[in-house]
Design a protein around this motif. Structure first.
Motif, PDB file in Angstrom:
ATOM      1  N   TRP A  60       0.838  -1.005   0.229  1.00  0.00           N
ATOM      2  CA  TRP A  60      -0.053   0.157  -0.237  1.00  0.00           C
ATOM      3  C   TRP A  60       0.866   1.524  -0.196  1.00  0.00           C
ATOM      4  O   TRP A  60       0.433   2.222  -0.935  1.00  0.00           O
ATOM      5  CB  TRP A  60      -0.662  -0.422   1.420  1.00  0.00           C
ATOM      6  N   LEU A  61       1.804   1.395   0.611  1.00  0.00           N
ATOM      7  CA  LEU A  61       3.143   2.288   0.610  1.00  0.00           C
ATOM      8  C   LEU A  61       4.022   2.208  -0.276  1.00  0.00           C
ATOM      9  O   LEU A  61       4.293   1.318  -0.626  1.00  0.00           O
ATOM     10  CB  LEU A  61       3.102   2.551   2.266  1.00  0.00           C
ATOM     11  N   SER A  62       4.029   3.301  -0.656  1.00  0.00           N
ATOM     12  CA  SER A  62       5.450   4.183  -1.505  1.00  0.00           C
ATOM     13  C   SER A  62       7.157   3.376  -1.088  1.00  0.00           C
ATOM     14  O   SER A  62       6.810   3.556  -0.102  1.00  0.00           O
ATOM     15  CB  SER A  62       5.641   4.990  -2.237  1.00  0.00           C
ATOM     16  N   GLU A  63       7.325   3.661  -1.582  1.00  0.00           N
ATOM     17  CA  GLU A  63       9.016   3.054  -0.798  1.00  0.00           C
ATOM     18  C   GLU A  63       9.630   4.650  -0.022  1.00  0.00           C
ATOM     19  O   GLU A  63       9.735   4.374   1.449  1.00  0.00           O
ATOM     20  CB  GLU A  63      10.079   2.622  -1.724  1.00  0.00           C
ATOM     21  N   ARG A  64       9.124   5.597  -0.492  1.00  0.00           N
ATOM     22  CA  ARG A  64       9.307   6.753   0.682  1.00  0.00           C
ATOM     23  C   ARG A  64       8.356   6.697   2.126  1.00  0.00           C
ATOM     24  O   ARG A  64       9.233   7.091   2.851  1.00  0.00           O
ATOM     25  CB  ARG A  64       9.362   8.132  -0.147  1.00  0.00           C
ATOM     26  N   GLN A  65       7.247   5.724   1.900  1.00  0.00           N
ATOM     27  CA  GLN A  65       6.861   5.860   3.033  1.00  0.00           C
ATOM     28  C   GLN A  65       6.838   5.377   4.192  1.00  0.00           C
ATOM     29  O   GLN A  65       6.827   4.738   5.159  1.00  0.00           O
ATOM     30  CB  GLN A  65       4.991   5.716   2.206  1.00  0.00           C
ATOM     31  N   ARG A  66       7.016   3.518   3.245  1.00  0.00           N
ATOM     32  CA  ARG A  66       7.585   2.806   3.921  1.00  0.00           C
ATOM     33  C   ARG A  66       8.874   3.082   4.874  1.00  0.00           C
ATOM     34  O   ARG A  66       8.529   2.565   6.313  1.00  0.00           O
ATOM     35  CB  ARG A  66       7.957   1.574   3.029  1.00  0.00           C
ATOM     36  N   ASP A  67       9.721   3.972   4.593  1.00  0.00           N
ATOM     37  CA  ASP A  67      10.912   4.414   5.518  1.00  0.00           C
ATOM     38  C   ASP A  67      10.064   5.051   6.215  1.00  0.00           C
ATOM     39  O   ASP A  67      10.522   5.092   7.239  1.00  0.00           O
ATOM     40  CB  ASP A  67      11.631   4.779   4.186  1.00  0.00           C
ATOM     41  N   SER A  68       9.732   6.387   6.117  1.00  0.00           N
ATOM     42  CA  SER A  68       8.653   7.434   6.694  1.00  0.00           C
ATOM     43  C   SER A  68       8.127   6.675   7.949  1.00  0.00           C
ATOM     44  O   SER A  68       8.017   6.510   8.930  1.00  0.00           O
ATOM     45  CB  SER A  68       7.873   8.259   6.126  1.00  0.00           C
ATOM     46  N   TYR A  69       7.237   5.793   7.064  1.00  0.00           N
ATOM     47  CA  TYR A  69       6.267   4.970   8.495  1.00  0.00           C
ATOM     48  C   TYR A  69       7.283   3.879   9.274  1.00  0.00           C
ATOM     49  O   TYR A  69       6.510   3.856  10.199  1.00  0.00           O
ATOM     50  CB  TYR A  69       5.314   4.031   7.443  1.00  0.00           C
ATOM     51  N   GLN A  70       7.916   3.445   8.528  1.00  0.00           N
ATOM     52  CA  GLN A  70       9.000   2.168  10.248  1.00  0.00           C
ATOM     53  C   GLN A  70       9.755   3.385  10.644  1.00  0.00           C
ATOM     54  O   GLN A  70      10.094   2.950  12.319  1.00  0.00           O
ATOM     55  CB  GLN A  70       9.594   1.774   9.104  1.00  0.00           C
ATOM     56  N   GLY A  71       9.483   4.965  10.744  1.00  0.00           N
ATOM     57  CA  GLY A  71      10.832   5.184  11.327  1.00  0.00           C
ATOM     58  C   GLY A  71       9.654   6.096  12.131  1.00  0.00           C
ATOM     59  O   GLY A  71      10.471   6.064  13.383  1.00  0.00           O
ATOM     60  N   VAL A  72       8.665   6.269  12.005  1.00  0.00           N
ATOM     61  CA  VAL A  72       7.363   6.942  12.946  1.00  0.00           C
ATOM     62  C   VAL A  72       7.230   5.712  14.108  1.00  0.00           C
ATOM     63  O   VAL A  72       7.158   5.988  15.440  1.00  0.00           O
ATOM     64  CB  VAL A  72       6.455   7.596  13.548  1.00  0.00           C
ATOM     65  N   ILE A  73       6.937   4.756  13.858  1.00  0.00           N
ATOM     66  CA  ILE A  73       6.683   3.660  14.508  1.00  0.00           C
ATOM     67  C   ILE A  73       7.476   3.231  15.458  1.00  0.00           C
ATOM     68  O   ILE A  73       7.982   3.432  16.867  1.00  0.00           O
ATOM     69  CB  ILE A  73       6.073   1.691  13.326  1.00  0.00           C
ATOM     70  N   GLU A  74       9.130   3.491  14.726  1.00  0.00           N
ATOM     71  CA  GLU A  74      10.249   3.060  16.068  1.00  0.00           C
ATOM     72  C   GLU A  74      10.217   3.915  16.844  1.00  0.00           C
ATOM     73  O   GLU A  74      10.583   3.769  17.997  1.00  0.00           O
ATOM     74  CB  GLU A  74      11.631   2.974  14.846  1.00  0.00           C
ATOM     75  N   ALA A  75       9.871   5.488  16.542  1.00  0.00           N
ATOM     76  CA  ALA A  75      10.104   6.373  17.295  1.00  0.00           C
ATOM     77  C   ALA A  75       9.319   6.394  18.289  1.00  0.00           C
ATOM     78  O   ALA A  75       9.213   6.600  19.909  1.00  0.00           O
ATOM     79  CB  ALA A  75      10.041   7.876  16.595  1.00  0.00           C
ATOM     80  N   LEU A  76       7.980   5.198  18.012  1.00  0.00           N
ATOM     81  CA  LEU A  76       6.814   5.702  19.573  1.00  0.00           C
ATOM     82  C   LEU A  76       7.406   4.681  20.283  1.00  0.00           C
ATOM     83  O   LEU A  76       6.860   4.637  21.033  1.00  0.00           O
ATOM     84  CB  LEU A  76       5.735   5.576  18.553  1.00  0.00           C
ATOM     85  N   ARG A  77       8.074   3.005  19.657  1.00  0.00           N
ATOM     86  CA  ARG A  77       7.998   2.096  20.439  1.00  0.00           C
ATOM     87  C   ARG A  77       8.045   2.759  21.468  1.00  0.00           C
ATOM     88  O   ARG A  77       7.862   1.791  23.281  1.00  0.00           O
ATOM     89  CB  ARG A  77       8.920   1.290  19.588  1.00  0.00           C
TER      90      ARG A  77
END
Length: 365
Positions: free
Chosen positions: A204-221
């Motif tokens: 569902w996500l572009s490559e840029r969005q995947r990186d951003s999504y994974q980054g914010v989840i890592e920050a939220l954890r």
């Protein structure tokens, strides 16, 4: 029970879900989809649930239905409003296959029966002469509930907020008396990890969005982990107290749809009532809700610090839920916007805002 002259559009009943809710358990169908709204055309189990099969299932319990069932707004399950030949109004809920175990559904029904015995307004599952509340027909588990007539409350109304707080307080007074054995526990890190895995496993996500999504989840954890609740805070809760699941009139409301009941802190059932945009509005709402709530049991105000964690989990889980359920034909129709790249940009920005909120949670006490 005579039929109340209110159309199905003006009421809601046990088993329904009208909001974009975060239900993400046990899907056995495809977790991926083509982006930009191209749906999955493969057969889905709910495709077999035609109106005649709904009627046949209910009539197998000894009822006779002179009219057609009316499909209510529900995405996770399939829910129908109907009336029998005695003019009693019912709601039939057909559970999503392989989502909950029969033991988990029966524990939901047992909690509803316990609440009914305590005089808490709601809709306990109908039982046959053998005392059975969960029935099976041609591969579907289903249950029958009395129809609850009413409208959603107004969260700007102090009177409604007090009534809702009192209702939830009554539910929690019963919920605190024992514990769930089969239902799930609200586990922040598990929800975060499972939701993230579902989204990243999709296309569902572009490559840029995947990186951003994974980054914010890592920050939220670590922020979510830091603000998680102890086991001692867990009680039996409704689990999904949005206004579509609270119905009634000015002086009386009932709580319906316990499909997501689980072990959670008490604030799980209260935080969605706090919709104010300013501190004075939030304090007014909180004051009215807790005044009603504490007519029946105490509320530990230290739980208010978990509100932003709960909000974050609901946001993360909702997006993952839509991804997981996309093979269900109801989802591309209802949530076509989620299949756009713009949705995911907005979602990632919202999660980043939640990261900031979790870093300095608002204290409402």
């Amino acid at each position: 029970m005579p039929i109340d002259p209110v159309s199905p559009d003006d009421s809601q009943s046990s088993g329904t879900s009208r909001e974009l809710d975060a239900r993400s358990n046990g899907n056995t169908w495809s977790t991926t989809s083509a982006p930009e709204g191209h749906g999955d055309t493969r057969f889905h189990p709910f495709d077999a649930l035609a109106p005649d099969r709904v009627v046949a299932a209910v009539e197998s319990l000894g009822f006779w239905l002179p009219g057609e069932p009316f499909a209510l707004n529900s995405y996770e399950n399939r829910v129908y409003h109907l009336a029998d030949d005695d003019r009693r109004r019912w709601v039939a809920k057909f559970y999503r296959p392989e989502r909950w175990s029969r033991a988990q559904i029966l524990e939901e029904h047992a909690f509803l029966a316990e609440l009914d015995e305590a005089g808490v307004p709601g809709a306990p599952a109908w039982a046959n002469e053998a005392g059975e509340t969960l029935h099976r027909f041609e591969g579907f588990d289903f249950a029958l509930f009395p129809h609850v007539v009413g409208r959603a409350p107004e969260l700007e109304s102090a009177e409604h907020l007090y009534q809702l707080g009192e209702l939830i307080g009554r539910v929690h007074a019963v919920g605190r008396k024992s514990a769930f054995r089969e239902r799930e526990t609200l586990s922040p890190l598990r929800i975060l990890e499972e939701s993230c895995a579902s989204v990243l496993a999709s296309d569902w996500l572009s490559e840029r969005q995947r990186d951003s999504y994974q980054g914010v989840i890592e920050a939220l954890r670590p922020l979510v982990a830091e603000q998680s609740w102890p086991e001692s805070a867990l009680i039996r809760t409704h689990g999904d107290c949005h206004i579509g699941n609270m119905l009634g009139r000015d002086d009386s409301f009932a709580l319906v749809d316990f499909d997501d009941c689980l072990s959670a802190p008490a604030v799980q059932d209260l935080w969605m009532l706090l919709t104010g945009q300013s501190d004075p509005e939030l304090h007014m709402q909180l004051s009215e809700v807790l005044e009603g709530y504490e007519q029946h049991c105490e509320f530990n105000r230290s739980e208010l610090k978990w509100i932003e964690t709960l909000r974050t989990l609901r946001m993360v889980r909702h997006s993952a839920w839509v991804v997981r359920r996309w093979s269900d034909p109801a989802f591309p129709q209802a949530f076509s916007h989620v299949a756009s790249l713009g949705y995911w940009d907005d979602h990632i920005r919202s999660l980043e805002q939640q990261r900031v909120a979790l870093s300095a949670p608002r204290w409402l006490a």
